[in-house]
Design an enzyme around this catalytic site. Structure first.
Site, mmCIF file in Angstrom:
data_model
loop_
_atom_site.group_PDB
_atom_site.id
_atom_site.type_symbol
_atom_site.label_atom_id
_atom_site.label_comp_id
_atom_site.label_asym_id
_atom_site.label_seq_id
_atom_site.Cartn_x
_atom_site.Cartn_y
_atom_site.Cartn_z
ATOM 1 C CD GLU A 566 -2.179 0.867 2.644
ATOM 2 O OE1 GLU A 566 -4.148 2.164 2.471
ATOM 3 O OE2 GLU A 566 -2.332 0.030 2.964
ATOM 4 C CG ASP A 698 16.181 4.642 -7.267
ATOM 5 O OD1 ASP A 698 17.700 4.238 -6.473
ATOM 6 O OD2 ASP A 698 14.767 3.763 -6.098
#
Length: 843
Positions: A566, A698
């Site tokens: 989430e 990243d």
């Protein structure tokens, strides 16, 4: 200015709290050496059952990381039989500690000796009289030690140990002499909890499945009526259970493993009674209990808890009662904070009342401070009970001194903040305000998930895609550290002006290269003159229109299986997609049985998400729909006709590469060729992205996913940043960055190019060849990492490189890794060259 005053008040509050209140341990960060190596543990606190001679006495049993001096070590005089275990090296830590890791080393005496312990056991004690033999979560007591006299072998303790005294007990068959040097890693056990006594957990039969809720790592005694007494176990191991109690953080354990639970039918009075005993009298502010609430299976959090307190021999008459709010909507497990009203006690008895058939706990923690009383402690309601007058005067004097020091600190901080504001008014920072770090949504955990118990209820994700190695956060806020470097503290104003006039620079790359994860295109902060700094590198004309093959998938054919995580604006679910194979075009077809539903990862955007989040979500779909490479995670379909918006991607069943490599089940069978093969696939995927002029920004093992047969795919989806807990956060609106993977020019100048991705690939390759056992530059603090980037900029030969991994050939380290970290970005190899060089090394 109000913000600065609030910061000062917060600092003052924290300092005042530190005087009286002590919080529990954070298992993720609790991996510090406790002093055998550094000398904080004194010689008198190291003892042994025997020793050869004075030169092999207990005080020489200190692990040596630094100078490699292998002459000293503890060597017992007469080795015991394998089952006798009479010889031991004992360490007194002086107070209770939470021990998560141990290290051992042998004695080589500069080639004159070859003594080490191949195997050993550990015993520990909290009071010095009652000793417990440690065993792992599968009941094994023997720990594999050293295979030579030189190397340091580190072993994670699962479950961790809570103890003051620790004994290392070598196991030998008398075929060789044994010597040991040791170190313990952990932190102080501030909870002060010595033991808890509870009824043993019960067994549930759910749809023919045996679910066991026993405390499997309890180190106390089992009394009559299945009562557990005088020990600690799963309620204090730093691991809490998932929403679905049938699943576990622990690999290959039985259903219900992470919880201790009880059935209402076995308790006629309707409650479970627990007794908690502490090291001394404490002032308790609250108790936190992690409960399961899956009411669809008859499990709910407790209806009421009543706690009694005892400082002497009698329980106090006035208990504390607390009723948590009833939740009939969410089935998520959560921490419930029980206020204890600053009650004073050394023992607490709590009665937890059932609100359904089952009640399941996975963790209990206390917040308390030391209570100051005279030695003759009387009950709370005894009018003769008094505080010693001399102690009172000393306490008042200390508090007055502390308040005076705090006032001085506040004045100094306020003065500095005002002065800095005047100096910085003409130049606004742009370095970290224009950079953002991105997270991968699929980071599958294979092992135990430790989390800080100090986090408030509901503030963290219970994702099964979590990070397991308890390191410091991967993403840091570097701007304050950068300003310590003289070259950049004086050039902030120049860079700030440049950023407003140069969109390519503000985008983080001199070439204006687009980013792999379009979710990076967000406005971060509005300056005082109302101009907005934002990252706008991607030319959306390049992606005009979603790929024609990206069709709307019927959402009624998606069957929910499990919530994987989430984020702030969305959720990720594991779903079965019925008929997906027939739905996909030939260029998107993937392995699977056409007759069976296909497992997919579905990312949804919440209906209440703001406009920016919706735009980012749609932009991410547009980008991913155009990516077609075997080593890039693919977008299979979308559901965007109605809310909630959904994107359906490949599901990689083996999770992220960091978890995969660091899990002991896998790294023992991975060959060097397999590891390089993984790196080849990452280089291939990056070669594809670079051919599209994409900058990833990243790249790391945490953002590479593992499928069947060691298939590697790069993923870096933007919306669910919170799924990789501890990896992404913001501090007062500033961006945070993965500084240990970033090139010097990305950190200091905000430049992100293909060359900076090459730098990150070198770090990723280093992670792979070290099996992700430690974080890059783990020996350096965040400040030192920033200072090291300054050394790269100055190029005076003082910069520190990552060391060569043990299994890495010189040609890979010197010719490839070090070339990825060259100061001049133009001299770094391209991904085409890296891919070719890695393939050549496999030939």
């Amino acid at each position: 200015m109000k913000l600065k005053i609030m910061e000062v008040k917060l600092i003052a509050f924290v300092l005042l709290q530190a005087v009286t209140v002590r919080s529990q341990v954070n298992p993720e960060m609790c991996r510090y050496p406790l002093g055998m190596t550094g000398g904080q543990i004194q010689d008198e606190d190291i003892s042994a059952s025997s020793h050869w001679s004075e030169s092999t006495a207990a005080r020489f049993g200190r692990l040596d990381f630094d100078n490699g001096d292998g002459d000293g070590a503890w060597c017992p005089d007469i080795m015991s039989e394998p089952d006798g275990l009479k010889e031991y090296l004992q360490v007194d830590l002086r107070s209770l500690h939470f021990i998560t890791l141990v290290g051992t080393q042998g004695r080589h005496a500069d080639g004159m000796g070859n003594e080490f312990a191949q195997r050993y056991r550990i015993k520990y004690s909290r009071d010095g009289s009652s000793w417990v033999g440690w065993h792992d979560r599968k009941g094994r007591q023997i720990i594999e030690g050293n295979s030579n006299a030189y190397d340091v072998v580190l072993k994670d303790l699962e479950p961790p140990i809570i103890a003051r005294f620790v004994r290392f007990m070598p196991v030998t068959d008398h075929s060789m002499i044994v010597c040991m040097r040791v170190e313990l890693y952990g932190c102080e056990w501030l909870d002060g909890l010595m033991s808890y006594s509870i009824p043993d957990g019960h067994q549930m039969i759910y749809r023919g499945l045996d679910v066991f809720f026993n405390d499997s790592v309890y180190d106390g005694a089992s009394a009559e009526r299945s009562e557990l007494t005088k020990g600690l176990g799963q309620l204090t191991d730093g691991t809490w259970g998932l929403d679905d109690f049938l699943h576990s953080h622990s690999y290959n354990f039985w259903p219900g493993y992470d919880y201790v639970g009880w059935n209402n039918r076995s308790f006629p009075r309707g409650y479970v009674e627990m007794i908690f005993e502490f090291d001394h009298v404490r002032n308790f502010s609250s108790m936190k209990v992690h409960c399961n609430n899956m009411f669809s299976r008859g499990v709910r959090m407790f209806r009421q808890v009543t706690c009694y307190f005892r400082s002497g021999s009698e329980w106090e008459a006035d208990p504390v009662t607390f009723r948590p709010a009833v939740d009939r909507v969410s089935q998520s497990a959560r921490f419930i904070t029980v206020p204890l009203g600053d009650r004073t006690a050394s023992t607490i008895k709590c009665r937890f009342h059932f609100s359904d058939l089952w009640m399941l706990f996975s963790e209990v923690a206390f917040q308390s401070g030391s209570a100051v009383y005279n030695t003759s402690m009387a009950p709370r309601d005894d009018p003769t009970h008094k505080v010693d007058d001399s102690n009172t005067r000393i306490l008042i004097g200390c508090l007055v001194a502390i308040i005076a020091i705090l006032l001085a600190i506040i004045v100094i901080i306020l003065w500095r903040q005002v002065w800095q504001k005047m100096l910085e008014k003409a130049s606004r920072r742009m370095l970290d305000d224009e950079l953002t770090a991105r997270l991968a949504i699929q980071t599958r955990a294979f092992s135990f998930h430790h989390s800080s118990l100090s986090s408030e209820s509901g503030s963290t994700s219970n994702s099964t895609y979590e990070r397991i190695f308890p390191l410091c956060a991967d993403y840091q806020e570097p701007s304050r550290l950068i300003r310590k470097l003289p070259e950049f503290s004086q050039s902030t104003e120049r860079l700030g002006k440049l950023s407003k006039g140069n969109k390519a620079f503000a985008a983080g790359g001199s070439d204006g290269a687009p980013h792999y994860a379009e979710a990076d295109i967000i406005s971060l902060q509005e300056s005082s003159d109302n101009s907005i700094y934002s990252i706008t590198a991607v030319n959306m004309n390049f992606f005009a229109g979603t790929d024609s093959s990206m069709r709307e998938f019927p959402r009624q054919k998606l069957t929910f299986k499990e919530k994987l995580g989430e984020g702030q604006f969305g959720e990720v679910h594991l779903c079965e997609a019925e008929g997906m194979q027939d739905f996909l075009g030939e260029d998107l077809s993937i392995e699977g049985n056409n007759e069976s539903p296909l497992l997919v990862a579905v990312k949804t955007l919440r209906e209440d998400a703001n406009k920016n989040a919706r735009n980012d979500f749609l932009k991410e779909i547009r980008i991913m729909s155009r990516l077609r490479d075997p080593n890039i995670v693919r977008l299979l379909a979308v559901c965007v006709d109605t809310d909630p918006l959904c994107m359906i991607t490949e599901y990689m069943e083996n999770g992220d590469l960091n978890q995969f490599l660091s899990h002991p089940m896998y790294f023992l069978c991975l060959s060097y060729t397999t590891l390089i093969g993984m790196a080849v696939q990452i280089a291939s995927g990056m070669k594809y992205l670079s051919s599209l002029n994409f900058v990833h920004r990243d790249l790391a093992t945490r953002n590479c996913l593992v499928g069947k047969k060691y298939t590697i795919k790069i993923a870096d989806f933007g919306m669910s940043r919170n799924l990789y807990r501890g990896g992404y956060y913001r501090i007062q609106g500033r961006a945070v960055l993965p500084i240990r993977w970033m090139s010097w020019e990305s950190i200091l100048l905000g430049k992100f190019t293909m060359a900076s991705d090459v730098w990150a690939f070198g770090v990723t390759l280093w992670e792979i060849l070290t099996l992700c056992k430690e974080q890059p530059y783990s020996q350096l603090s965040d400040e030192q990492v920033i200072e090291n980037t300054g050394e790269f900029f100055r190029e005076q030969g003082k910069q520190v490189y990552l060391p060569k991994p043990p299994c890495c050939p010189d040609r890979i380290y010197k010719d490839l890794m070090l070339s990825c970290w060259r100061r001049n970005a133009k001299q770094r190899p391209s991904f085409q060259e890296i891919h070719a060089q890695l393939l050549e090394s496999l030939a």
